[in-house]
Motif scaffolding. Structure first.
Motif, PDB file in Angstrom:
ATOM      1  N   VAL A  74       0.979  -1.218  -0.008  1.00 40.13           N
ATOM      2  CA  VAL A  74       0.080  -0.079   0.019  1.00 40.13           C
ATOM      3  C   VAL A  74       0.850   1.115   0.033  1.00 40.13           C
ATOM      4  O   VAL A  74       0.557   2.457  -0.815  1.00 40.13           O
ATOM      5  CB  VAL A  74      -0.776   0.022   1.286  1.00 40.13           C
ATOM      6  N   MET A 119       2.528   1.545  -3.662  1.00 41.72           N
ATOM      7  CA  MET A 119       1.508   1.803  -4.592  1.00 41.72           C
ATOM      8  C   MET A 119       1.047   3.375  -4.288  1.00 41.72           C
ATOM      9  O   MET A 119       0.814   4.045  -5.660  1.00 41.72           O
ATOM     10  CB  MET A 119       0.417   0.781  -4.658  1.00 41.72           C
ATOM     11  N   THR A 120       0.814   3.755  -3.227  1.00 42.36           N
ATOM     12  CA  THR A 120       0.654   5.152  -2.994  1.00 42.36           C
ATOM     13  C   THR A 120       1.640   6.256  -3.428  1.00 42.36           C
ATOM     14  O   THR A 120       1.335   7.033  -3.902  1.00 42.36           O
ATOM     15  CB  THR A 120       0.145   5.204  -1.416  1.00 42.36           C
ATOM     16  N   SER A 164       1.881   6.082  -7.086  1.00 41.65           N
ATOM     17  CA  SER A 164       0.606   6.705  -7.799  1.00 41.65           C
ATOM     18  C   SER A 164       0.862   8.288  -7.493  1.00 41.65           C
ATOM     19  O   SER A 164       0.540   9.205  -8.218  1.00 41.65           O
ATOM     20  CB  SER A 164      -0.435   6.303  -7.165  1.00 41.65           C
ATOM     21  N   ASN A 209      -8.488   8.096  -9.236  1.00 42.69           N
ATOM     22  CA  ASN A 209      -7.526   8.778  -8.006  1.00 42.69           C
ATOM     23  C   ASN A 209      -7.361  10.095  -8.443  1.00 42.69           C
ATOM     24  O   ASN A 209      -6.687  10.901  -7.534  1.00 42.69           O
ATOM     25  CB  ASN A 209      -6.171   8.198  -8.189  1.00 42.69           C
ATOM     26  N   ARG A 219      -6.088   7.630  -1.803  1.00 39.85           N
ATOM     27  CA  ARG A 219      -5.321   6.615  -2.533  1.00 39.85           C
ATOM     28  C   ARG A 219      -4.983   5.355  -1.893  1.00 39.85           C
ATOM     29  O   ARG A 219      -5.141   4.346  -2.185  1.00 39.85           O
ATOM     30  CB  ARG A 219      -3.933   7.387  -3.356  1.00 39.85           C
ATOM     31  N   ASN A 254      -7.954   3.032  -1.388  1.00 42.08           N
ATOM     32  CA  ASN A 254      -8.477   2.475  -2.601  1.00 42.08           C
ATOM     33  C   ASN A 254      -7.330   1.147  -2.875  1.00 42.08           C
ATOM     34  O   ASN A 254      -7.953   0.174  -3.233  1.00 42.08           O
ATOM     35  CB  ASN A 254      -8.195   3.316  -3.821  1.00 42.08           C
ATOM     36  N   TYR A 255      -5.914   1.433  -2.710  1.00 41.88           N
ATOM     37  CA  TYR A 255      -5.091   0.353  -2.758  1.00 41.88           C
ATOM     38  C   TYR A 255      -5.382  -0.847  -1.920  1.00 41.88           C
ATOM     39  O   TYR A 255      -5.093  -1.923  -2.089  1.00 41.88           O
ATOM     40  CB  TYR A 255      -3.695   0.879  -3.096  1.00 41.88           C
ATOM     41  N   TYR A 290      -8.039  -2.825  -2.622  1.00 42.81           N
ATOM     42  CA  TYR A 290      -7.562  -3.779  -3.912  1.00 42.81           C
ATOM     43  C   TYR A 290      -6.887  -5.025  -3.734  1.00 42.81           C
ATOM     44  O   TYR A 290      -7.171  -5.852  -4.012  1.00 42.81           O
ATOM     45  CB  TYR A 290      -6.854  -2.861  -5.038  1.00 42.81           C
ATOM     46  N   ILE A 306      -7.340  -2.781 -11.790  1.00 45.01           N
ATOM     47  CA  ILE A 306      -6.554  -1.474 -11.425  1.00 45.01           C
ATOM     48  C   ILE A 306      -5.911  -0.990 -12.566  1.00 45.01           C
ATOM     49  O   ILE A 306      -5.373  -1.938 -13.254  1.00 45.01           O
ATOM     50  CB  ILE A 306      -5.650  -1.815 -10.255  1.00 45.01           C
ATOM     51  N   ILE A 327       2.364  -4.513  -9.260  1.00 49.24           N
ATOM     52  CA  ILE A 327       1.175  -5.215  -9.178  1.00 49.24           C
ATOM     53  C   ILE A 327       1.442  -6.685  -9.592  1.00 49.24           C
ATOM     54  O   ILE A 327       0.772  -7.654  -8.857  1.00 49.24           O
ATOM     55  CB  ILE A 327       0.159  -4.659 -10.134  1.00 49.24           C
TER      56      ILE A 327
END
Length: 473
Positions: A175, A178-179, A182, A197, A205, A208-209, A212, A224, A235
């Motif tokens: 997380v 990915m955050t 992003s 996003n 964000r 959301n991740y 997921y 995604i 991913i």
């Protein structure tokens, strides 16, 4: 050659057995006339399974069990008659227990002996004599059958705690990365990684991740978007790890849900001391009671100190001990034969094996003898006669017939159950998921009410409240 030796051995051993039997018979012949028409009185008390004493409403009693059969055989063998003086804990209250009372009656010559077997000790030998031993056996414990562990957290069992810790760390790291990716892409690169996003904060964000990742980890799937190779690589690694974890988990969760897991069984004093659910009962006037309460170190001292802190666990009344033991919250150490008898008696009472017998305990082999008056003139006759039932196995035969059968309560290995795939998953197997679902629905409903109630009309708020009461937990 082997068969010829076997036949020769049989032809040699048969005359030897006959000669020994005749010799034993001849040894008791002089004593038969001496004890003919003699009447003896024996004290007796309830000591299952060897002595089963039952009091009638008129005050009389009946005596059954292997020792009663032995006394009948002995009287017929030596041609004497006898009667019983039955004792119980109420009658023996002055002396603390039936054991002390029976020894006192014998030493005072109020009875000729005690028709209950005792372990000869130096203190007892000062006041009474002991016959040739009539029984020899090791000790064990009666313990409750191990209960089934709760299934509320059965969904955790497929993975060890270390694995769950690594999964949690993986989720946090994923997380965070990915955050970070992003956020970096949206700030410095014109192409967005995730269309939804746009305009979200860092916390949005991350949420959301996180959702997921939960979808992937629970095998629910999810979509995604991202066009950067670094993001796709991240991913892809997550999906590979999730595939291994999900398949490893799902391949074992069925067995944990459908096959009950029992708590560790109690087989030794160490197991009993480590148990939080089962405590030890001690009969303080027995050989085992002396050993436990007299221990100065080790696990026996631990158990003895714990029993002394709860005086209701120390007793001299066998009936009270049996009653407490039947509750399933205690263990009791005594002869293996007693343990078998108690387990079977409870099975016949309840129809299920609620108790079991532990492994042999680390005590010396016990030898039990009948009590006679000090310097009794009949001791030699009784000793000579008692050799025969022990050496011929009659005592073992009487004992075996006195105890009912319950093989299922003593089976070392239980029969194999149906495989997990053939067993239907019951409602109790899925308690934990529904508990979690209920908690989640409750929290979500409470949060939903807090967010929307200010904007609802009176009619909308009433309708939603009714819906929440009827449908939601």
């Amino acid at each position: 050659m082997v068969s010829s030796l076997t036949i020769l051995y049989r032809w040699l051993i048969i005359p030897i057995v006959i000669i020994n039997h005749v010799a034993a018979e001849n040894m008791t012949l002089p004593f038969k006339n001496r004890m003919k028409d003699v009447h003896l009185k024996f004290a007796v008390f309830h000591s299952p399974p060897f002595n089963l004493v039952t009091f009638k409403p008129d005050g009389n009693c009946t005596h059954a069990g292997p020792t009663a059969i032995l006394m009948d055989w002995l009287a017929e063998k030596l041609k004497f008659t006898f009667s019983y003086r039955c004792l119980n804990h109420a009658i023996s209250e002055k002396y603390g227990n039936p054991i002390g009372h029976s020894i006192n009656l014998t030493s005072n010559k109020e009875v000729d002996g005690v028709a209950v077997a005792f372990v000869p000790t130096l203190d007892r030998k000062k006041n009474v004599d002991f016959s040739y031993f009539v029984w020899s056996e090791y000790f064990a414990m009666v313990v409750p059958q191990p209960g089934e562990e709760t299934r509320i957290f059965a969904f955790i069992r497929p993975f060890q705690s270390t694995v769950w810790l690594f999964i949690f760390i993986t989720i946090v790291v994923m997380v965070t990365l990915m955050t970070f990716f992003s956020r970096t892409y949206s700030k410095y690169i014109t192409v967005n990684v995730l269309a939804t996003n746009k305009g979200l904060t860092t916390f949005g964000r991350a949420s959301n991740y996180l959702m997921y990742i939960f979808n992937i980890m629970t095998n629910q799937g999810g979509a995604i978007s991202g066009d950067r190779f670094s993001f796709r690589l991240l991913i892809g690694v997550l999906l590979l790890v999730a595939m291994v974890l999900v398949n490893s988990y799902s391949s074992t969760i069925v067995s944990y849900l459908t096959v009950s897991k029992l708590k560790p069984p109690i087989n030794t004093f160490e197991d009993l001391a480590a148990s939080d659910d089962v405590d030890l009962l001690v009969k303080i006037d027995t050989y085992v009671g002396y050993e436990i309460l007299g221990a100065n170190s080790g696990v026996l001292k631990t158990l003895a100190d714990k029993a002394r802190q709860n005086p209701d666990r120390l007793s001299t009344d066998q009936l009270k001990i049996d009653a407490k033991l039947g509750t399933g919250r205690f263990a009791y150490a005594w002869l293996q034969t007693y343990c078998k008898y108690f387990v079977i008696s409870q099975y016949r009472k309840d129809g299920t094996c609620r108790f079991r017998m532990s492994d042999p305990l680390p005590f010396n082999l016990g030898f039990w003898s009948l009590i006679l008056q000090k310097d009794s003139q009949y001791k030699s006759a009784i000793d000579s006669a008692l050799i025969e039932p022990w050496e011929t196995g009659m005592l073992l035969f009487w004992m075996k017939n006195a105890i009912p059968r319950a093989p299922k309560c003593f089976a070392k290995t239980k029969p194999r159950a149906n495989s997990a795939g053939q067993m239907a998953i019951k409602s109790r197997d899925l308690v934990a998921p529904f508990v979690i679902l209920g908690i989640g629905l409750g929290l979500a409903t409470a949060h939903f009410k807090g967010v929307t109630s200010k904007r609802m009309t009176v009619v909308e708020r009433s309708a939603f409240t009714l819906f929440r009461l009827l449908v939601l937990p």
